[in-house]
Write a protein that holds these residues in place. Structure first.
Motif, PDB file in Angstrom:
ATOM      1  N   LEU A 130      -2.456  27.807   8.973  1.00 22.99           N
ATOM      2  CA  LEU A 130      -1.437  28.837   9.171  1.00 22.99           C
ATOM      3  C   LEU A 130      -0.108  28.218   9.584  1.00 22.99           C
ATOM      4  O   LEU A 130       0.945  28.546   9.011  1.00 22.99           O
ATOM      5  CB  LEU A 130      -1.904  29.835  10.230  1.00 22.99           C
ATOM      6  CG  LEU A 130      -0.881  30.895  10.658  1.00 22.99           C
ATOM      7  CD1 LEU A 130      -0.520  31.792   9.488  1.00 22.99           C
ATOM      8  CD2 LEU A 130      -1.412  31.716  11.828  1.00 22.99           C
ATOM      9  N   VAL A 131      -0.145  27.320  10.569  1.00 23.02           N
ATOM     10  CA  VAL A 131       1.091  26.669  11.024  1.00 23.02           C
ATOM     11  C   VAL A 131       1.719  25.847   9.906  1.00 23.02           C
ATOM     12  O   VAL A 131       2.935  25.841   9.723  1.00 23.02           O
ATOM     13  CB  VAL A 131       0.804  25.802  12.266  1.00 23.02           C
ATOM     14  CG1 VAL A 131       2.035  25.002  12.674  1.00 23.02           C
ATOM     15  CG2 VAL A 131       0.332  26.665  13.426  1.00 23.02           C
ATOM     16  N   ARG A 132       0.885  25.163   9.128  1.00 25.83           N
ATOM     17  CA  ARG A 132       1.408  24.358   8.018  1.00 25.83           C
ATOM     18  C   ARG A 132       2.040  25.247   6.957  1.00 25.83           C
ATOM     19  O   ARG A 132       3.120  24.934   6.430  1.00 25.83           O
ATOM     20  CB  ARG A 132       0.282  23.534   7.404  1.00 25.83           C
ATOM     21  CG  ARG A 132       0.739  22.567   6.308  1.00 25.83           C
ATOM     22  CD  ARG A 132      -0.429  21.954   5.580  1.00 25.83           C
ATOM     23  NE  ARG A 132      -1.197  22.990   4.887  1.00 25.83           N
ATOM     24  CZ  ARG A 132      -2.335  22.767   4.245  1.00 25.83           C
ATOM     25  NH1 ARG A 132      -2.862  21.548   4.224  1.00 25.83           N
ATOM     26  NH2 ARG A 132      -2.966  23.758   3.630  1.00 25.83           N
ATOM     27  N   ASN A 133       1.412  26.364   6.624  1.00 27.36           N
ATOM     28  CA  ASN A 133       1.964  27.264   5.606  1.00 27.36           C
ATOM     29  C   ASN A 133       3.253  27.934   6.064  1.00 27.36           C
ATOM     30  O   ASN A 133       4.057  28.372   5.230  1.00 27.36           O
ATOM     31  CB  ASN A 133       0.931  28.328   5.232  1.00 27.36           C
ATOM     32  CG  ASN A 133      -0.246  27.751   4.462  1.00 27.36           C
ATOM     33  OD1 ASN A 133      -0.157  26.648   3.906  1.00 27.36           O
ATOM     34  ND2 ASN A 133      -1.347  28.477   4.423  1.00 27.36           N
ATOM     35  N   LEU A 134       3.436  28.027   7.344  1.00 28.96           N
ATOM     36  CA  LEU A 134       4.689  28.580   7.880  1.00 28.96           C
ATOM     37  C   LEU A 134       5.777  27.514   7.985  1.00 28.96           C
ATOM     38  O   LEU A 134       6.878  27.805   8.465  1.00 28.96           O
ATOM     39  CB  LEU A 134       4.442  29.198   9.259  1.00 28.96           C
ATOM     40  CG  LEU A 134       3.579  30.465   9.288  1.00 28.96           C
ATOM     41  CD1 LEU A 134       3.303  30.896  10.729  1.00 28.96           C
ATOM     42  CD2 LEU A 134       4.263  31.597   8.530  1.00 28.96           C
ATOM     43  N   ILE A 137       5.239  22.456  10.863  1.00 34.42           N
ATOM     44  CA  ILE A 137       4.764  21.119  11.222  1.00 34.42           C
ATOM     45  C   ILE A 137       5.950  20.204  11.542  1.00 34.42           C
ATOM     46  O   ILE A 137       6.968  20.216  10.840  1.00 34.42           O
ATOM     47  CB  ILE A 137       3.929  20.508  10.079  1.00 34.42           C
ATOM     48  CG1 ILE A 137       2.682  21.356   9.814  1.00 34.42           C
ATOM     49  CG2 ILE A 137       3.522  19.081  10.409  1.00 34.42           C
ATOM     50  CD1 ILE A 137       1.708  21.411  10.963  1.00 34.42           C
ATOM     51  N   ASP A 138       5.810  19.441  12.609  1.00 34.28           N
ATOM     52  CA  ASP A 138       6.823  18.482  13.056  1.00 34.28           C
ATOM     53  C   ASP A 138       8.120  19.155  13.499  1.00 34.28           C
ATOM     54  O   ASP A 138       9.203  18.594  13.354  1.00 34.28           O
ATOM     55  CB  ASP A 138       7.114  17.455  11.949  1.00 34.28           C
ATOM     56  CG  ASP A 138       7.382  16.065  12.518  1.00 34.28           C
ATOM     57  OD1 ASP A 138       6.949  15.798  13.655  1.00 34.28           O
ATOM     58  OD2 ASP A 138       8.014  15.250  11.832  1.00 34.28           O
ATOM     59  N   THR A 139       8.002  20.375  14.026  1.00 29.51           N
ATOM     60  CA  THR A 139       9.149  21.070  14.608  1.00 29.51           C
ATOM     61  C   THR A 139       8.764  21.570  15.997  1.00 29.51           C
ATOM     62  O   THR A 139       7.574  21.723  16.324  1.00 29.51           O
ATOM     63  CB  THR A 139       9.609  22.263  13.750  1.00 29.51           C
ATOM     64  OG1 THR A 139       8.584  23.277  13.776  1.00 29.51           O
ATOM     65  CG2 THR A 139       9.863  21.828  12.315  1.00 29.51           C
ATOM     66  N   ILE A 140       9.760  21.856  16.795  1.00 27.50           N
ATOM     67  CA  ILE A 140       9.505  22.355  18.148  1.00 27.50           C
ATOM     68  C   ILE A 140       8.872  23.739  18.115  1.00 27.50           C
ATOM     69  O   ILE A 140       8.141  24.137  19.029  1.00 27.50           O
ATOM     70  CB  ILE A 140      10.820  22.372  18.960  1.00 27.50           C
ATOM     71  CG1 ILE A 140      10.512  22.637  20.441  1.00 27.50           C
ATOM     72  CG2 ILE A 140      11.774  23.433  18.410  1.00 27.50           C
ATOM     73  CD1 ILE A 140      11.734  22.553  21.318  1.00 27.50           C
ATOM     74  N   LEU A 145       5.697  28.829  19.307  1.00 27.11           N
ATOM     75  CA  LEU A 145       5.459  30.120  18.664  1.00 27.11           C
ATOM     76  C   LEU A 145       3.978  30.478  18.520  1.00 27.11           C
ATOM     77  O   LEU A 145       3.601  31.624  18.804  1.00 27.11           O
ATOM     78  CB  LEU A 145       6.143  30.164  17.290  1.00 27.11           C
ATOM     79  CG  LEU A 145       7.674  30.206  17.312  1.00 27.11           C
ATOM     80  CD1 LEU A 145       8.223  30.308  15.887  1.00 27.11           C
ATOM     81  CD2 LEU A 145       8.179  31.374  18.147  1.00 27.11           C
ATOM     82  N   PRO A 146       3.102  29.568  18.058  1.00 27.06           N
ATOM     83  CA  PRO A 146       1.698  29.976  17.844  1.00 27.06           C
ATOM     84  C   PRO A 146       0.998  30.477  19.102  1.00 27.06           C
ATOM     85  O   PRO A 146       0.090  31.309  19.024  1.00 27.06           O
ATOM     86  CB  PRO A 146       1.040  28.694  17.319  1.00 27.06           C
ATOM     87  CG  PRO A 146       2.149  27.899  16.727  1.00 27.06           C
ATOM     88  CD  PRO A 146       3.330  28.178  17.608  1.00 27.06           C
ATOM     89  N   PHE A 216       0.309  18.875  15.673  1.00 27.53           N
ATOM     90  CA  PHE A 216       1.365  19.318  14.760  1.00 27.53           C
ATOM     91  C   PHE A 216       2.574  18.388  14.677  1.00 27.53           C
ATOM     92  O   PHE A 216       3.417  18.564  13.800  1.00 27.53           O
ATOM     93  CB  PHE A 216       1.865  20.715  15.169  1.00 27.53           C
ATOM     94  CG  PHE A 216       0.814  21.773  15.120  1.00 27.53           C
ATOM     95  CD1 PHE A 216       0.023  21.938  14.001  1.00 27.53           C
ATOM     96  CD2 PHE A 216       0.594  22.607  16.210  1.00 27.53           C
ATOM     97  CE1 PHE A 216      -0.964  22.919  13.951  1.00 27.53           C
ATOM     98  CE2 PHE A 216      -0.377  23.585  16.177  1.00 27.53           C
ATOM     99  CZ  PHE A 216      -1.159  23.740  15.044  1.00 27.53           C
ATOM    100  N   ILE A 217       2.703  17.428  15.603  1.00 24.42           N
ATOM    101  CA  ILE A 217       3.882  16.566  15.625  1.00 24.42           C
ATOM    102  C   ILE A 217       3.520  15.184  15.102  1.00 24.42           C
ATOM    103  O   ILE A 217       2.554  14.567  15.569  1.00 24.42           O
ATOM    104  CB  ILE A 217       4.459  16.459  17.051  1.00 24.42           C
ATOM    105  CG1 ILE A 217       4.821  17.850  17.570  1.00 24.42           C
ATOM    106  CG2 ILE A 217       5.690  15.559  17.056  1.00 24.42           C
ATOM    107  CD1 ILE A 217       5.858  18.585  16.743  1.00 24.42           C
TER     108      ILE A 217
END
Length: 288
Positions: A130-134, A137-140, A145-146, A216-217
Motif C-alpha cells: 500500500l505504501v509503495r503504491n502510494l 517510499i523513501d519520503t518522510i 501518514l500510515p 520504507f527508507i
C-alpha cells in the motif's frame, strides 16, 4: 485547626514499595549515565561503580563523529516527530470530535470498525504494498501518514470530548458558531490536558520508532536518529567481532552514550507536560 495526619503501617509499606520501584527505574538510568561519561581506564578497571570516578566525553565525541550524520539524523528525527505529532493530533481530534456526537449516523458501527483495527490488521506485506503504491517510499510521509491515527488515542480523546457538557456547544450555536468553529474555539481550548497527554504519546512513539524507517527508507540521509544509532551499534559489534576496534574506545560505553543521546529530547520535554499527563489520561479513559 490543622491536624497533622499520622502515617499508618499501610502507608509506610506503600511508600516503601514506591521508593523501591523508583530505585529500580533510576539506578539503571544513573548507571547508563555513569558508564557513558566514564573514561575507558576507569570503566575497564572498575566496571560496576555507581559513583562517577572520572569524566570523559570521548564516547559522545565518537558518537557525533561516527558515520558523519548523527546531527542530520537528529534533525530528521525532530522533523518527523514534530510533523507526525501535528498531523496525528489534527486527524485524531477531528475523528474524536465526530465520534463523540451521539446523533452521528452509523456512529456505533463506525466505532466498532475502528476498534476492530486494534486487534486485527492486514499484515506487513499488504501494508508495504500500500505504501509503495502510494509512492511514499523513501519520503518522510511514509513515516508519519500510515500510522497517523492511533485507535487507543482516538478513544481517549473521544471519551474526553463526550464528557464535556453539551450546554457549551448549545450556547456556541446560539452565537452562530458552526462545528469547525466550536471545535477550534471551544472544545480544543478546554481540552489541553488530554491534548498534552495524547501529544506525548504520539511524540514518544514517533521519536523511538525505527521499524518504519528500516522498512520504507533507503537513503542514508533520510534515516532518523534511532536508525542511525542502531547502525552505529551494529557496526561496533561487527568491528569488535573481527578485532578491529579502534584504540581508546569501548563498545559498551559507546552503546550507553548512544542511549543517552536518544533519551535526552524526551526527558527534556516531559517535565513541561507532566502536569497535564495524569489528568488528561484519567478524564479521557473513563466513560460516563
Amino acid at each position: 485547626m490543622y491536624i497533622q495526619k499520622r502515617f499508618s503501617a499501610a502507608d509506610t509499606l506503600i511508600y516503601a514499595m514506591l521508593a523501591a520501584l523508583a530505585l529500580l527505574v533510576l539506578i539503571p538510568l544513573w548507571r547508563i549515565l555513569v558508564i557513558s561519561f566514564s573514561s575507558q581506564e576507569v570503566y575497564l578497571t572498575d566496571t560496576y561503580h555507581l559513583i562517577p570516578k572520572s569524566f570523559s566525553l570521548t564516547e559522545y565525541k565518537r558518537a557525533f563523529g561516527s558515520l558523519g550524520g548523527i546531527v542530520t539524523a537528529l534533525l530528521r528525527s525532530v522533523q518527523i516527530t514534530v510533523l507526525g505529532t501535528f498531523i496525528s493530533m489534527i486527524l485524531t481530534s477531528f475523528g474524536a470530535y465526530a465520534l463523540s456526537k451521539r446523533d452521528l449516523p452509523g456512529r456505533a458501527i463506525i466505532f466498532r470498525f475502528i476498534v476492530f483495527t486494534m486487534f486485527f490488521s492486514g499484515g506487513l506485506v499488504p501494508f508495504y504494498v500500500l505504501v509503495r503504491n502510494l509512492h511514499l517510499i523513501d519520503t518522510i510521509w511514509a513515516l508519519v501518514l500510515p500510522t497517523a491515527i492511533s485507535t487507543y488515542n482516538l478513544i481517549i480523546m473521544k471519551n474526553y470530548y463526550a464528557s464535556i457538557p453539551p450546554s457549551l456547544e448549545e450556547a456556541a450555536r446560539i452565537d452562530g458558531y458552526n462545528d469547525i468553529q466550536i471545535l477550534f474555539k471551544i472544545i480544543i481550548p478546554i481540552s489541553l490536558p488530554v491534548f498534552a497527554a495524547v501529544s506525548l504519546f504520539y511524540g514518544v512513539a514517533l521519536w523511538n520508532d525505527y521499524f518504519l524507517a528500516t522498512l520504507f527508507i533507503n537513503t542514508n540521509k533520510m534515516f532518523p536518529l534511532q536508525v542511525l544509532l542502531r547502525q552505529m551499534i551494529i557496526q561496533d559489534m561487527v568491528t569488535a567481532e573481527v578485532g578491529v576496534m579502534t584504540s581508546g574506545s569501548n563498545m559498551e560505553q559507546f552503546k550507553m552514550a548512544c542511549i543517552v543521546i536518544g533519551m535526552i529530547p524526551v526527558l527534556a520535554i516531559y517535565p513541561f507536560v507532566q502536569k497535564y499527563f495524569t489528568k488528561g489520561i484519567m478524564m479521557g479513559a473513563v466513560k460516563e
